[in-house]
Design a protein around this motif. Structure first.
Motif, PDB file in Angstrom:
ATOM      1  N   GLY A 255       0.854  -1.176   0.000  1.00 56.84           N
ATOM      2  CA  GLY A 255       0.000   0.000   0.000  1.00 56.84           C
ATOM      3  C   GLY A 255       0.885   1.218   0.000  1.00 56.84           C
ATOM      4  O   GLY A 255       2.066   1.137  -0.324  1.00 56.84           O
ATOM      5  N   PHE A 257       1.549   5.446  -1.070  1.00 54.55           N
ATOM      6  CA  PHE A 257       1.118   6.434  -2.060  1.00 54.55           C
ATOM      7  C   PHE A 257       2.282   6.797  -2.968  1.00 54.55           C
ATOM      8  O   PHE A 257       3.452   6.528  -2.695  1.00 54.55           O
ATOM      9  N   TYR A 271      -1.457   9.538  -5.658  1.00 55.98           N
ATOM     10  CA  TYR A 271      -2.032   8.258  -6.078  1.00 55.98           C
ATOM     11  C   TYR A 271      -1.880   7.278  -4.931  1.00 55.98           C
ATOM     12  O   TYR A 271      -0.776   7.102  -4.395  1.00 55.98           O
ATOM     13  N   GLU A 272      -2.983   6.688  -4.505  1.00 59.27           N
ATOM     14  CA  GLU A 272      -2.890   5.710  -3.423  1.00 59.27           C
ATOM     15  C   GLU A 272      -2.770   4.314  -4.012  1.00 59.27           C
ATOM     16  O   GLU A 272      -3.598   3.895  -4.818  1.00 59.27           O
ATOM     17  N   ILE A 273      -1.731   3.625  -3.598  1.00 61.09           N
ATOM     18  CA  ILE A 273      -1.482   2.292  -4.155  1.00 61.09           C
ATOM     19  C   ILE A 273      -2.396   1.293  -3.460  1.00 61.09           C
ATOM     20  O   ILE A 273      -2.404   1.190  -2.232  1.00 61.09           O
ATOM     21  N   LYS A 274      -3.174   0.566  -4.237  1.00 57.20           N
ATOM     22  CA  LYS A 274      -3.982  -0.497  -3.641  1.00 57.20           C
ATOM     23  C   LYS A 274      -3.325  -1.856  -3.829  1.00 57.20           C
ATOM     24  O   LYS A 274      -3.440  -2.734  -2.984  1.00 57.20           O
ATOM     25  N   SER A 275      -2.646  -2.026  -4.955  1.00 57.27           N
ATOM     26  CA  SER A 275      -1.927  -3.278  -5.126  1.00 57.27           C
ATOM     27  C   SER A 275      -0.764  -3.021  -6.058  1.00 57.27           C
ATOM     28  O   SER A 275      -0.792  -2.070  -6.849  1.00 57.27           O
ATOM     29  N   SER A 297       0.398  -1.844 -11.254  1.00 53.37           N
ATOM     30  CA  SER A 297      -0.199  -1.400  -9.999  1.00 53.37           C
ATOM     31  C   SER A 297      -1.612  -0.911 -10.253  1.00 53.37           C
ATOM     32  O   SER A 297      -1.930  -0.411 -11.328  1.00 53.37           O
ATOM     33  N   GLY A 299      -4.757   1.438  -8.289  1.00 58.15           N
ATOM     34  CA  GLY A 299      -4.928   2.355  -7.167  1.00 58.15           C
ATOM     35  C   GLY A 299      -5.997   3.372  -7.445  1.00 58.15           C
ATOM     36  O   GLY A 299      -6.825   3.203  -8.337  1.00 58.15           O
ATOM     37  N   ARG A 300      -5.968   4.424  -6.663  1.00 53.42           N
ATOM     38  CA  ARG A 300      -7.010   5.449  -6.781  1.00 53.42           C
ATOM     39  C   ARG A 300      -6.400   6.808  -6.530  1.00 53.42           C
ATOM     40  O   ARG A 300      -5.300   6.920  -5.989  1.00 53.42           O
TER      41      ARG A 300
END
Lengths: 397, 582
Positions: A255, A257, A271-275, A297, A299-300
């Motif tokens: 996780g 950013f 950008y927030e890393i989700k995977s 990757s 993310g959102r």
């Protein structure tokens, strides 16, 4: 007659064995939770003791600082203003860790036990001069200490880290707990237990250990220290953004950013890393080794400073993805530059990939892999996928 | 060379420890066998030394006449004629009095609770006999409305010198003599037996091929209250009482079945008491029944005061801490056991009925497991297994963790234990013993105290002493939790006497833990297991359920499968009829 003797023998045994073997009550033990190893540097207490006449022939190789738990008294009875520290540190300078542990028995009545030891922190100066296998030998031999104890390095004095904690907290537990934040920040390297170190040390391959620094009142995770396989010594550090690059390179992040500026608008993109996932492919063509790194990757958008309320459209998203991809690739290149050209240490698992895909080639180059690795060309492919924009759909452009 | 070898020989203290570990079980076994031998010299117990069921009855042989018994009251059927002839289907009453009487006696052998009363009818002095079951029949009504009119019948037979034709005789009896509203006629002996067992009176008259079934069943008003020691939320609120005939009647009412055998024995040398052995004829294993009969006959005491005497005198291993015979106050429990092929013993003067053979699983089962739906039953059962192991091992584990293995406690817990134990002056064994013994004293005191004071005492003892002990620094609060959990767990064992076993063994486990730590606890568990493996109850292995010959016995062990799947009786007991009908 023989039977009588047997009976007598059994009876005597029962009588003699009235005590309890190897029993030691838990409240009489001293629970070690953390150890810091530093280059020899005696504390004030030790100097005073020495001045008073307490000394023992030794070469002063290093100082060991042990963190012990201070039991807080009966739970039921609440003390007023119990802001007292619930740990205390004891430093002992000596030639070996074992000597230091046993020296402690001259200073306290309680027997230290290592079952619950959580972290071992090694100071920079020590790690640069004494090999890691020497430093960890005691810990891997001792049958009290769990092989799950985590290893860290510290740029600066390791024992300072063990002094810093918020009131009511124990530094060793805090440090151990920070590793649990991997899903919140991508600049935390995965926890490295003692067992995971013994293998690479033996096979002379390089690896990294989380670096922790201390400000005097608080501690912080800041990059990683690189242990060179060949020497077993600390070779250097990767700073925080280089660690970020390493995380992207290996796909080990859970996780965190990725922050950059949009060159067109000059506004911040977060950008927030989700995977994240990465594959390293080893190619051999005409005896020439090359690597291909593919990072993916999802993310959102976590925070975007672009003004206006334009509807998001595909084109804009694609462009933002591109910006972020470039930034991530930049980070990776920065890291690669450091480990290939400055440190000459493969800490990202390129060797493993080569070993699996081309074992014959690997056998030829493995002797001097770290050096070989420094000259190998690597290509990168980063693919980011912005899956959502958070609860607000309009704030980006 | 020599020193090379000597290096591998451990030091004395290690040898001593090893010797202790080896010596303790040997010592225990030796002591047990010595006690058993001296018991054999004194008692009648040795008579059950051989045979497959652990007794003197060889397999497959039907038992002969019971000689040791004398019948109370006026019962002339019973075991003398037992097992010699079973009722043959299609057999009917012939009208010849002696033959018919014998026929009925034959089909009702093994049923000591069936009474018969011979009489002469009226002025003709016709021979007749009444069959009834004591406890099910309204005896007052029978005396008043059947016996008295029959004996006093003079007018209906005026002017007759010989017995009239059967049809005429029947009319006279029904129309003019008997004062009973419900009357049936039958020539079928089995049907008449059925009616008797369900509470009617059967009148057999000389010369009449049809018997008269006179309906006089009586609902007894007081049949015992809800058992105190085995309260259930769901299930019959009825328990046995102190009257044997009431108890046998209760069983009859529980299971209306012609195959329920009740065999009467008299026990006690000076004060004789009636004892009834009951089982279901076409289910119970014959060998088992024979062995139980044989053991009952070895009872040799002045007075059998309670069924506990019987239990202790006929059990297999009197040195074992585990009970090998179950006692219960619940008729439904007895009936369920009988239907599994077990055997029960009722004794006059006590509400406690003995069930045998016993397997380990039974101690942790409750009839409710079957009355509730199977999820609930299974869950509660597994909970009880957990509670039983907690009540056995919790303090021992506490001691071994605290004194030997601090590394096995999670770090935070270890810290809080260390903090809470600061200033506790005793080693953990003494600490645990102080608390455990005071809890046991409290429990014992609570039993003796009058009802209104009991709970108050529990509060004073449990709460105040516990709290005060912690504050005074004698024990640690963690231990108070452990002791409380242990005490509560031991109450969740449905059989009170099994709970006592756990309480007793818990202390042994604590000593083992204090000497050897977790290693000792494991050794104790192995010792216990090896004892249980050897233990048998009437030839049935005690742990038969845990390590069954047939895996299907597990359907009803920790998990109770839905009733539809429990088609067979436990194979362990080797019932005659392995399938549950329907």
């Amino acid at each position: 007659m023989k039977r009588r003797i047997l009976w007598l023998l059994l009876l005597i045994q029962c009588l003699l064995l009235s005590g309890c073997w190897s029993s030691s009550a838990i409240e009489d033990l001293n629970m070690e939770v953390g150890v810091a190893l530093d280059i020899a540097d005696e504390t004030e207490v030790e100097e005073k003791l020495k001045a008073a006449g307490g000394s023992y022939p030794q070469q002063h190789r290093f100082s060991c600082t042990f963190q012990f738990i201070v039991p807080q008294g009966a739970v039921g009875s609440k003390k007023e203003g119990s802001q007292s520290k619930n740990f205390y540190n004891m430093t002992e300078t000596g030639d070996s860790v074992f000597e230091a542990v046993r020296e402690l028995s001259l200073r306290t009545n309680r027997v230290p036990i290592g079952h619950h030891m959580k972290i071992i922190i090694i100071g920079e100066k020590l790690a640069r001069t004494v090999t890691l296998s020497e430093l960890t030998d005691f810990f891997s031999r001792d049958n009290d200490i769990r092989p799950s104890v985590l290893l860290l390095v510290s740029k600066g004095k390791a024992r300072d880290v063990l002094n810093n904690a918020l009131p009511g907290q124990t530094p060793a537990f805090v440090v151990e707990g920070i590793f649990g934040n991997q899903n919140r920040n991508s600049r935390i390297w995965q926890p490295v237990p003692l067992t995971k170190v013994l293998g690479p040390l033996h096979s002379k391959s390089s690896f990294v250990l989380q670096n922790i620094i201390s400000s005097g009142s608080e501690s912080k995770f800041a990059g990683v220290g690189v242990i060179k396989g060949k020497t077993g010594l600390l070779g250097g550090f990767l700073d925080e953004s280089q660690l970020e690059g390493l995380i992207w390179l290996t796909g080990k992040g859970q996780g965190g950013f990725l922050k950059t500026k949009d060159p067109e608008t000059g506004k911040l993109l977060n950008y927030e890393i989700k995977s994240m996932d990465s594959t390293i492919k080893a190619n051999v063509k005409d005896g020439e080794i090359s690597f291909e790194v593919k990072v993916e990757s999802a993310g959102r958008f976590a925070e975007v400073f672009d003004p206006g309320g334009e509807r998001l459209d595909e084109a804009i998203i694609r462009r933002k993805e591109k910006v972020l991809q470039d930034h991530a690739e930049g980070l990776i290149r920065g890291t690669m530059n450091q480990i290939q050209h400055e440190l000459h240490a493969d800490v990202a698992g390129f060797g493993t990939s080569l070993r699996i895909h081309h074992p014959a080639i690997w056998r030829k180059v493995k002797e001097d892999w770290d050096e070989t690795f420094s000259a190998i060309p690597v290509t990168y492919k980063v693919k980011l996928n912005i899956e959502e924009y958070g609860a607000s759909g309009t704030s980006a452009e | 060379m020599w020193s090379m070898i000597m290096r591998f020989i451990p030091s004395w203290s290690v040898l001593l420890q090893g010797g202790f570990i080896i010596g303790f079980p040997i010592l225990l076994t030796r002591a047990m066998s010595w006690i058993r031998i001296s018991d054999g010299r004194l008692g009648t117990r040795t008579r059950k030394a051989s045979g497959r069921k652990g007794g003197g009855v060889p397999a497959g042989i039907q038992n002969g006449a019971e000689k040791d018994q004398t019948h109370l009251k006026n019962r002339d059927q019973g075991d003398e004629a037992s097992d010699q002839s079973q009722a043959v289907p299609g057999m009917v009453y012939s009208g010849r009095f002696a033959e018919d009487l014998q026929l009925f006696k034959n089909i009702s052998d093994d049923m000591a609770d069936i009474n018969l009363r011979e009489l002469r009818i009226g002025s003709l002095q016709l021979r007749a006999v009444l069959f009834f079951v004591d406890g099910l029949t309204d005896k007052d009504g029978m005396d008043r409305n059947i016996l008295k009119p029959l004996m006093n019948a003079v007018r209906p037979f005026e002017g007759m010198n010989t017995a009239p034709e059967p049809q005429a005789l029947k009319d006279i009896i029904v129309h003019q003599i008997v004062l009973v509203s419900e009357i049936e006629y039958t020539r079928d002996p089995v049907k008449s037996l059925e009616k008797v067992l369900f509470g009617s009176v059967v009148l057999l008259v000389d010369g009449m091929a049809e018997v008269l079934i006179l309906g006089t069943p009586k609902g007894r008003t007081r049949v015992g209250e809800e058992p105190v020691s085995e309260a259930l939320l769901r299930g019959p609120r009825i328990g046995f009482n102190e009257t044997l005939s009431d108890n046998t009647a209760m069983l009859r009412r529980q299971g209306q079945n012609t195959e329920l055998a009740m065999i009467s024995f008299t026990v006690g040398k000076r004060i004789q008491k009636e004892l009834v052995l009951t089982y279901i004829r076409d289910i119970a294993n014959e060998e088992l029944v024979a062995e139980v009969k044989r053991r009952i006959r070895t009872i040799d005491v002045d007075d059998v005061q309670e069924s506990g005497f019987v239990e202790q005198l006929i059990e297999d291993n009197f040195l074992s801490p585990f009970q090998q015979i179950q006692n219960t106050e619940r008729p439904d429990r007895v009936m369920a056991a009988l239907l599994e092929g077990r055997v029960a013993i009722l004794l006059d003067g006590t509400p406690f009925v003995l069930i045998m053979p016993v397997t380990f699983g039974m101690l942790l089962q409750s009839p409710e497991d079957y009355y509730d739906r199977w999820y609930a039953g299974s869950l509660l059962r597994s909970l009880r297994f957990l509670a039983a192991s907690l009540s056995l091992f919790a303090p021992a584990l506490y001691i071994s963790f605290i004194s030997f293995h601090p590394g096995l406690i999670p770090t935070r817990l270890a810290i809080s234990i260390i903090s809470s134990r600061q200033g506790v002056p005793f080693p953990s064994l003494i600490e645990a013993l102080i608390m455990e013994i005071s809890i046991e004293i409290l429990r014992e005191a609570g039993l003796r105290l009058p009802k209104p004071i009991g709970p108050a005492m529990g509060i004073v003892g449990g709460l105040i002493i516990g709290q005060a002990a912690v504050e005074a620094g004698i024990v640690s609060p963690i231990l108070v939790i452990v002791v409380a959990v242990t005490a509560i767990s031991s109450f969740s064992v449905p059989m009170y006497s099994a709970g006592i076993t756990m309480r007793f063994l818990r202390f042994l486990a604590m000593f083992f833990a204090a000497t050897f730590g977790l290693y000792g606890v494991i050794m104790f568990f192995l010792l216990l297991s090896s004892h249980l493996l050897k233990l048998k109850s009437f030839g049935v292995p005690y742990l038969g359920m845990i390590a069954p010959n047939q895996i299907r016995d597990w359907k009803d062990f920790i998990i109770r499968m839905p009733l539809q799947f429990l088609r067979k009786r436990p194979a362990l007991i080797k019932p005659k009829d392995p399938r549950r009908k329907g």
